[in-house]
Every structure is written in C-alpha cells, then in structure tokens.
Design a protein around this motif. Structure first.
Motif, PDB file in Angstrom:
ATOM      1  N   ALA A   1       0.832  -1.205   0.000  1.00 57.54           N
ATOM      2  CA  ALA A   1       0.000   0.000   0.000  1.00 57.54           C
ATOM      3  C   ALA A   1       0.864   1.251   0.000  1.00 57.54           C
ATOM      4  O   ALA A   1       0.513   2.257  -0.634  1.00 57.54           O
ATOM      5  CB  ALA A   1      -0.933  -0.005   1.209  1.00 57.54           C
ATOM      6  N   LEU A   2       1.990   1.202   0.706  1.00 53.70           N
ATOM      7  CA  LEU A   2       2.895   2.347   0.728  1.00 53.70           C
ATOM      8  C   LEU A   2       3.499   2.581  -0.648  1.00 53.70           C
ATOM      9  O   LEU A   2       3.619   3.734  -1.104  1.00 53.70           O
ATOM     10  CB  LEU A   2       4.001   2.122   1.759  1.00 53.70           C
ATOM     11  CG  LEU A   2       5.062   3.225   1.879  1.00 53.70           C
ATOM     12  CD1 LEU A   2       4.412   4.548   2.250  1.00 53.70           C
ATOM     13  CD2 LEU A   2       6.126   2.840   2.902  1.00 53.70           C
ATOM     14  N   SER A   3       3.864   1.503  -1.322  1.00 49.90           N
ATOM     15  CA  SER A   3       4.415   1.629  -2.673  1.00 49.90           C
ATOM     16  C   SER A   3       3.414   2.276  -3.617  1.00 49.90           C
ATOM     17  O   SER A   3       3.765   3.142  -4.427  1.00 49.90           O
ATOM     18  CB  SER A   3       4.815   0.249  -3.216  1.00 49.90           C
ATOM     19  OG  SER A   3       5.845  -0.319  -2.442  1.00 49.90           O
ATOM     20  N   LEU A   4       2.148   1.878  -3.508  1.00 46.38           N
ATOM     21  CA  LEU A   4       1.132   2.435  -4.390  1.00 46.38           C
ATOM     22  C   LEU A   4       0.846   3.901  -4.051  1.00 46.38           C
ATOM     23  O   LEU A   4       0.582   4.708  -4.946  1.00 46.38           O
ATOM     24  CB  LEU A   4      -0.146   1.599  -4.301  1.00 46.38           C
ATOM     25  CG  LEU A   4       0.013   0.138  -4.760  1.00 46.38           C
ATOM     26  CD1 LEU A   4      -1.304  -0.597  -4.642  1.00 46.38           C
ATOM     27  CD2 LEU A   4       0.548   0.058  -6.179  1.00 46.38           C
TER      28      LEU A   4
ATOM     29  N   VAL B   1       3.099   5.941  -2.942  1.00 51.67           N
ATOM     30  CA  VAL B   1       4.241   6.637  -3.536  1.00 51.67           C
ATOM     31  C   VAL B   1       3.999   6.867  -5.024  1.00 51.67           C
ATOM     32  O   VAL B   1       4.303   7.937  -5.564  1.00 51.67           O
ATOM     33  CB  VAL B   1       5.541   5.828  -3.312  1.00 51.67           C
ATOM     34  CG1 VAL B   1       6.682   6.386  -4.156  1.00 51.67           C
ATOM     35  CG2 VAL B   1       5.928   5.857  -1.839  1.00 51.67           C
ATOM     36  N   CYS B   2       3.425   5.877  -5.702  1.00 50.86           N
ATOM     37  CA  CYS B   2       3.142   6.016  -7.136  1.00 50.86           C
ATOM     38  C   CYS B   2       2.160   7.147  -7.397  1.00 50.86           C
ATOM     39  O   CYS B   2       2.352   7.946  -8.321  1.00 50.86           O
ATOM     40  CB  CYS B   2       2.585   4.710  -7.689  1.00 50.86           C
ATOM     41  SG  CYS B   2       3.788   3.387  -7.780  1.00 50.86           S
ATOM     42  N   ALA B   3       1.104   7.205  -6.603  1.00 54.09           N
ATOM     43  CA  ALA B   3       0.108   8.252  -6.794  1.00 54.09           C
ATOM     44  C   ALA B   3       0.715   9.631  -6.569  1.00 54.09           C
ATOM     45  O   ALA B   3       0.487  10.565  -7.356  1.00 54.09           O
ATOM     46  CB  ALA B   3      -1.072   8.027  -5.849  1.00 54.09           C
ATOM     47  N   LEU B   4       1.502   9.770  -5.508  1.00 54.47           N
ATOM     48  CA  LEU B   4       2.135  11.056  -5.219  1.00 54.47           C
ATOM     49  C   LEU B   4       3.160  11.416  -6.286  1.00 54.47           C
ATOM     50  O   LEU B   4       3.275  12.583  -6.697  1.00 54.47           O
ATOM     51  CB  LEU B   4       2.792  11.013  -3.839  1.00 54.47           C
ATOM     52  CG  LEU B   4       1.833  10.861  -2.646  1.00 54.47           C
ATOM     53  CD1 LEU B   4       2.618  10.730  -1.345  1.00 54.47           C
ATOM     54  CD2 LEU B   4       0.874  12.038  -2.574  1.00 54.47           C
ATOM     55  N   ALA B   5       3.908  10.400  -6.753  1.00 55.71           N
ATOM     56  CA  ALA B   5       4.885  10.646  -7.817  1.00 55.71           C
ATOM     57  C   ALA B   5       4.183  11.102  -9.089  1.00 55.71           C
ATOM     58  O   ALA B   5       4.667  11.997  -9.796  1.00 55.71           O
ATOM     59  CB  ALA B   5       5.699   9.388  -8.084  1.00 55.71           C
TER      60      ALA B   5
ATOM     61  N   LEU C   1      10.100  -0.112  -8.016  1.00 54.37           N
ATOM     62  CA  LEU C   1       9.404  -0.587  -6.823  1.00 54.37           C
ATOM     63  C   LEU C   1       9.345  -2.107  -6.778  1.00 54.37           C
ATOM     64  O   LEU C   1       9.371  -2.761  -7.819  1.00 54.37           O
ATOM     65  CB  LEU C   1       7.986  -0.010  -6.782  1.00 54.37           C
ATOM     66  CG  LEU C   1       7.894   1.507  -6.614  1.00 54.37           C
ATOM     67  CD1 LEU C   1       6.444   1.954  -6.730  1.00 54.37           C
ATOM     68  CD2 LEU C   1       8.462   1.943  -5.266  1.00 54.37           C
ATOM     69  N   PRO C   2       9.250  -2.688  -5.568  1.00 54.93           N
ATOM     70  CA  PRO C   2       9.168  -4.150  -5.443  1.00 54.93           C
ATOM     71  C   PRO C   2       7.771  -4.656  -5.755  1.00 54.93           C
ATOM     72  O   PRO C   2       7.083  -5.220  -4.910  1.00 54.93           O
ATOM     73  CB  PRO C   2       9.550  -4.386  -3.975  1.00 54.93           C
ATOM     74  CG  PRO C   2       9.077  -3.158  -3.270  1.00 54.93           C
ATOM     75  CD  PRO C   2       9.304  -2.030  -4.245  1.00 54.93           C
ATOM     76  N   VAL C   3       7.334  -4.427  -6.980  1.00 50.22           N
ATOM     77  CA  VAL C   3       6.003  -4.857  -7.415  1.00 50.22           C
ATOM     78  C   VAL C   3       6.145  -5.643  -8.709  1.00 50.22           C
ATOM     79  O   VAL C   3       7.095  -5.457  -9.462  1.00 50.22           O
ATOM     80  CB  VAL C   3       5.069  -3.643  -7.636  1.00 50.22           C
ATOM     81  CG1 VAL C   3       4.737  -2.973  -6.316  1.00 50.22           C
ATOM     82  CG2 VAL C   3       5.676  -2.640  -8.611  1.00 50.22           C
TER      83      VAL C   3
ATOM     84  N   THR D   1      -0.593   2.543 -13.496  1.00 46.46           N
ATOM     85  CA  THR D   1      -1.844   3.280 -13.677  1.00 46.46           C
ATOM     86  C   THR D   1      -1.937   4.456 -12.726  1.00 46.46           C
ATOM     87  O   THR D   1      -2.345   5.559 -13.110  1.00 46.46           O
ATOM     88  CB  THR D   1      -3.047   2.336 -13.461  1.00 46.46           C
ATOM     89  OG1 THR D   1      -2.935   1.228 -14.359  1.00 46.46           O
ATOM     90  CG2 THR D   1      -4.360   3.060 -13.708  1.00 46.46           C
ATOM     91  N   LEU D   2      -1.560   4.248 -11.473  1.00 44.28           N
ATOM     92  CA  LEU D   2      -1.601   5.333 -10.498  1.00 44.28           C
ATOM     93  C   LEU D   2      -0.680   6.480 -10.890  1.00 44.28           C
ATOM     94  O   LEU D   2      -1.014   7.657 -10.710  1.00 44.28           O
ATOM     95  CB  LEU D   2      -1.234   4.809  -9.111  1.00 44.28           C
ATOM     96  CG  LEU D   2      -2.288   3.953  -8.416  1.00 44.28           C
ATOM     97  CD1 LEU D   2      -1.743   3.386  -7.109  1.00 44.28           C
ATOM     98  CD2 LEU D   2      -3.552   4.757  -8.153  1.00 44.28           C
ATOM     99  N   VAL D   3       0.485   6.146 -11.434  1.00 42.05           N
ATOM    100  CA  VAL D   3       1.404   7.196 -11.867  1.00 42.05           C
ATOM    101  C   VAL D   3       0.777   8.031 -12.978  1.00 42.05           C
ATOM    102  O   VAL D   3       0.800   9.269 -12.933  1.00 42.05           O
ATOM    103  CB  VAL D   3       2.749   6.596 -12.333  1.00 42.05           C
ATOM    104  CG1 VAL D   3       3.593   7.651 -13.037  1.00 42.05           C
ATOM    105  CG2 VAL D   3       3.521   6.037 -11.146  1.00 42.05           C
TER     106      VAL D   3
END
Length: 211
Positions: free
Chosen positions: A12-15, A17-21, A61-63, A73-75
């Motif tokens: 969830a933290l990785s995602l 980060v993607c949205a904020l990035a 990211l580790p995804v 998609t979030l990015v």
C-alpha cells in the motif's frame, strides 16, 4: 547472530508513492513547458515522458504482475490530475464541463497505458530475456511513435528527431548487458508498429472528443 533481512515496504505504501509521484510528474511537466528551451520544451508536453514515469515505477518498486499494473496506472492517472490541477490552481484555467473533456480523455488513456508500462517496467527488472526485450522495446517504441506523429501530423521536425532519438537510445541504455541491449533494439521495430497504431487510435479519439 543472524542479521534480520530488511523489510520490503508495504504494498500500500508503494502504491501511495506512485500516486504522489504521478501528481509531481504532472505538475513538473507543466513547469517544464515554460522553462525548457527550443525543442526540449516538448518534453513537458509528452505522453511518452509520462509513460517513462510509469515504466520507472514498475522498474524501481518491489512490485510485479497486478501490482505493477496498478502502480503504472496510479502514476499516469496522478500525472493527469497533477497536470490539470496545476493548470487550474496556477493558470486559472476554466473548470467548466467542457474543460473537463481533456482530463477525462487522458485519464481514459492512462487507464489503458498505465498497466502496460507498469508491467513493462517490472519485466525489465526481473523478467526472462525475451520479456525484458519486449519491455525495453515497448518503452523505446512509445517515444519513436510519438516522434513519427510529430513528424507526419504536426510537422515539427526538431521535436520529432528528439523523440525518435530518445526512443532508440533508451533500450540499450536500460539493458542489463550487451545481449539485453541488442534484443531491446531488435524488439523496437515490431513494438514501434504497435505503438504507431496505438498513437493513431489515441489521436482519433482525441479528435472526436475535442470536436
């Protein structure tokens, strides 16, 4: 004593980060439009540059798999929101119903392109050689296809040369070794054909939406 292994960040933290990035990418590209000189100014108004950000999320990211698709998609959705949010906040752009057509169209494109480049980024990091080649070729192809669009439709030769050049350079630059680089360049040709078709579809959809 056995040292404990470092914990991976929570998905969830990785995602998040993607949205904020993505928001940051959108705002930054708007700023680039007013500061970069000459043909470089196009980098602030480039779908390929946004695709590179989605690719980077999957690679860094580790995804993998579904999570890599969501990360990409979030990015891209975040970039659309960040861009148009910045035009509204700083340029006082209209927020009428008609003005929302642009964000709606590009969010739809982001939902399609985001998973592709998020997964491509993850495959470029840990996939089989053939998958890594396809991933690198796909990234380069989006730049080359955009360059072809600029050359044929918009008639901007300098900007077209810039994007095609970046598209040819990226696969060998990001490859993990000599063989990876060669395979990435080889994959660039068929991927560019697919990218040109996709660019044409986006162009037609945009023409219909903004008519």
């Amino acid at each position: 004593m056995i040292e404990s292994l470092p914990r991976r960040p929570h998905p969830a933290l990785s995602l998040l980060v993607c949205a904020l990035a993505g928001l940051a990418v959108g705002g930054l590209t708007l700023e680039m439009q007013g500061t970069l000189p000459g043909v470089l100014n196009h980098l602030g108004n480039s779908g390929a540059v946004w695709s590179l950000a989605a690719f980077g999320a999957g690679a860094a990211l580790p995804v993998r798999g579904f999570r890599a698709a969501v990360a990409g998609t979030l990015v891209l959705v975040g970039a659309v929101v960040g861009y148009y949010g910045s035009t509204t906040a700083f340029l006082r752009d209209d927020v009428s119903r008609a003005a929302l057509t642009g964000p709606a169209v590009w969010i739809a494109v982001a939902v399609v392109a985001g998973p592709i480049f998020g997964v491509a980024g993850a495959l470029s990091r840990a996939g089989r050689p053939v998958y890594r080649a396809a991933a690198l070729g796909a990234l380069g192809a989006v730049f080359v296809a955009e360059g072809l669009y600029l050359a044929v439709v918009v008639r901007q030769a300098g900007e077209a040369a810039l994007m095609v050049g970046l598209g040819v350079v990226l696969p060998p630059l990001l490859g993990r070794g000599g063989a990876d680089r060669l395979r990435g360049l080889a994959a660039l040709v068929p991927m560019t054909l697919l990218g040109a078709v996709a660019t044409g579809v986006v162009y037609l959809v945009a023409q219909l939406a903004f008519r």
